[in-house]
Scaffold this active site. Structure first.
Site: not given
Lengths: 428, 428
Positions: B169, B8
């Site tokens: 997750e 990113f």
């Protein structure tokens, strides 16, 4: 009963056995069914592995009569009616059968030149496709990195050995990548300089097709910048090139990326079956089955698809129809019905894509080329692709790749890059 | 100028440099940009690699000011203003810079217990995701194959070490796989017996979130059958289990599949930068940058994202905003404008999915859980996912996985199965 293999033969046999009064064990060395006709699109970055290789358990879920086992069948004892399964837990297990459908497909053959394999991988399974994908995209990266003109040319030269459907389709894909899809993405390497060389010892491409379609395919390949060299034999393959021979003499082609698409042979299991049953095999090691696809003297052993010797082409339809036929025969016997008619292949035709918008379709008396052939190819492959979701995401990927230029499934793992780095170091 | 990394930070710096009067070299060890927030969905068979890892060259195509290079930056010489790049052709190259934006991210840390890594891989890149995917689905296959009850239980026990977003997750995903998605696909193993154990040394899950959301997440995990063990430290990890310690004493958990999600540290490059510039690093090895994200005394060296020491969370937004800020500073200097204001992080919030229809979203003063949190998560992640096609195919895969039960991207390569087989043999 036991089915060996989860390709078209094994899967369609398993499907056709639904409702039979039998416990079916399907043994496969992969957890997926491979839709081989689109494998070249995984190798060239259009489709993901999952789109062409749906999990067998998911395709066949809800079938309480079915036991799917991960393992490799290494031997058959036809007298004792057992198969020997080598499992990923490192144990060997003996599994008994009353009926056996063997559909273990074919593997690539280097015709005794097994040392070619390291330098010119073939394209038969998902591992191969990911390896080739990594090599092809890596070659463009390396060409961009390389300062030396000669070394760069070697990275931008791709040699396809064998001009059957796989060789033709991969040649078309690499030409599309270099000349269209990746255009403008590299700053140093000029991808328009990429050379794609398609070699075959015979005198036309796609020899299983009608000669008019071979001519069309060749014309289209040439138009795309593929250098088609026929009547040319490959005599050696090494890390940086290929030695070829024609009637005029020999030549060396400098190329780092080579793909082998020249021949197939039956897997070792065929030899084991022959040893156990005394059945004859052909030159490629395939088993000579009877007209009902069984091994002579062993009516409970069926061999279908690429493992069976026949005049039929090594295409999905032959395996699918063979698997279905064997399953129906088993069902018939379980129901106490008399034996049916011999296996008869219903030829639905033969197709190969050359590029986007160009394919050849040989439907017996009807021959299609160009955009019409391509549309036929597209509709038929979408239709046979398994799973609604795979059809939709594949159509999406096709739209982006054929109308646009996107090749989004082009990842090399770091593991692959590192392996390549080690090789590059060795080369020097 | 040079950018190190294509995550990113690096990608958004490169994007923000569009139109700057500079030649930009982006150096990355992968050919893709990784959308890390969805990496766990590759590891659990929902998404393909290509969907979360678009090629950098494709994202940035058409940028004539940009040179994308595959390679690993191994050192920085701050005096000479050069970086040393190790390339996949085996050569090392020196690349000069006038400005340098370092955004090489973080890597997993085993806190000195590097021997855990082999038995408990982490989840930081595509290689990791494919390795974990293979291990998870392989565990179900092996449980189905295994006849011994105790050994089967070991295959059906999954231990997640670290209860941050990745651990939570992955625990949620494995619970969904075992208890819902794969239900009815195995004949011998009873997947409802699968144990998913989530361990952390601290006293709540998702410690970076508001405590009310931690409580919600824990409740939902427990409801899904995840065994959440807090205040529990992992003291050893081996091939078949984990040793844990609590205030009450020690215990061994028998489990073949372990996932490490416990901590991150700066890559070695941070140490090299510190050695060259004398900059301070924090305990995790991250670089202490000034308020303008530069290395004190070296205004031309920016460090953004996970590699910089700060109180900010290690999330995509911090890296994106940091990369953009650095690029804008460079642009401003090139245009001869005065320096701007110090970097200020605009907190857009923090999210983690627990299962389909359940997520927690911490937007500062606003906290969302359950379906509302999940819908927010879905919309925001789709929005940030790069590329129109990836958005569409991802939405398709989500529809099938969340409304249906399909997990179609779950291939293990034969290479992976073979590696596992070799390990299984060694275990005995």
């Amino acid at each position: 009963m036991v089915i060996v293999g989860s390709g078209f033969g094994g899967l369609f046999a398993a499907k056709a056995l639904r409702g039979a009064k039998a416990d079916v064990t399907l043994i496969s060395g992969t957890t997926y069914h491979l839709f081989e006709p689109l494998l070249y699109q995984v190798a060239s970055g259009i489709l993901s592995e999952g789109e062409v290789a749906p999990p067998i358990r998911e395709i066949l879920k809800g079938r309480r009569d079915l036991d799917v086992r991960l393992g490799w069948v290494t031997d058959v004892d036809a007298k004792a009616k057992t198969v020997l399964v080598s499992s990923p837990d490192g144990r060997d297990r003996t599994v008994p059968y009353d009926s056996l459908i063997v559909a273990a497909g074919a593997q690539n053959s280097y015709f005794g030149n097994e040392h070619f394999a390291e330098h010119a991988p073939s394209l038969k399974n998902i591992d191969d496709a990911l390896e080739l994908r990594s090599r092809i995209f890596h070659a463009f990266e390396m060409a961009d990195l390389e300062e030396d003109a000669e070394a760069r040319r070697r990275w931008l030269t791709f040699v396809l050995i064998g001009a059957g459907p796989t060789g033709v389709e991969m040649a078309g894909q690499i030409a599309e990548l270099a000349h269209r899809a990746l255009r403008g993405q590299y700053r140093h390497a000029d991808l328009s300089q990429a050379q794609i060389i398609l070699i075959d010892a015979v005198d036309r491409v796609l020899p299983a097709f009608d000669p008019s379609l071979s001519a069309k395919a060749r014309k289209q390949l040439t138009k795309m910048g593929v250098d088609v060299r026929l009547n040319t034999r490959v005599v050696d393959v090494d890390a940086t090139g290929v030695e070829v021979k024609t009637a005029e003499g020999g030549e060396r082609i400098e190329a780092n990326t080579k793909i082998w698409a020249a021949g197939v042979a039956a897997p070792t299991l065929a030899t084991r079956i022959a040893a156990s049953t005394g059945v004859e095999t052909d030159r490629a090691g395939r088993i000579r089955v009877g007209p009902d696809l069984t091994v002579p003297g062993y009516p409970e052993i069926f061999v279908v698809g690429d493992m069976a010797a026949s005049d039929l082409p090594g295409v999905a339809q032959v395996a699918m129809q063979g698997g279905r036929y064997a399953a129906k025969t088993v069902k018939r016997r379980l129901a106490g019905k008399p034996e049916g008619k011999p296996f008869k292949y219903f030829d639905k035709g033969n197709m190969a894509t050359i590029s986007r918008f160009h394919a050849v379709a040989d439907l017996g008396k009807l021959h299609f080329g160009g955009i019409l052939g391509w549309l036929l190819w597209l509709v038929i492959h979408l239709f046979y692709l398994i799973g609604f979701k795979n059809k939709v995401t594949t159509l999406m990927h096709w739209t982006v790749s054929f109308l646009g230029r996107g090749r989004s499934e082009r990842i090399s793992t770091v593991q692959q890059i590192n392996a390549r780095t080690a090789l590059n170091r060795l080369d020097r």
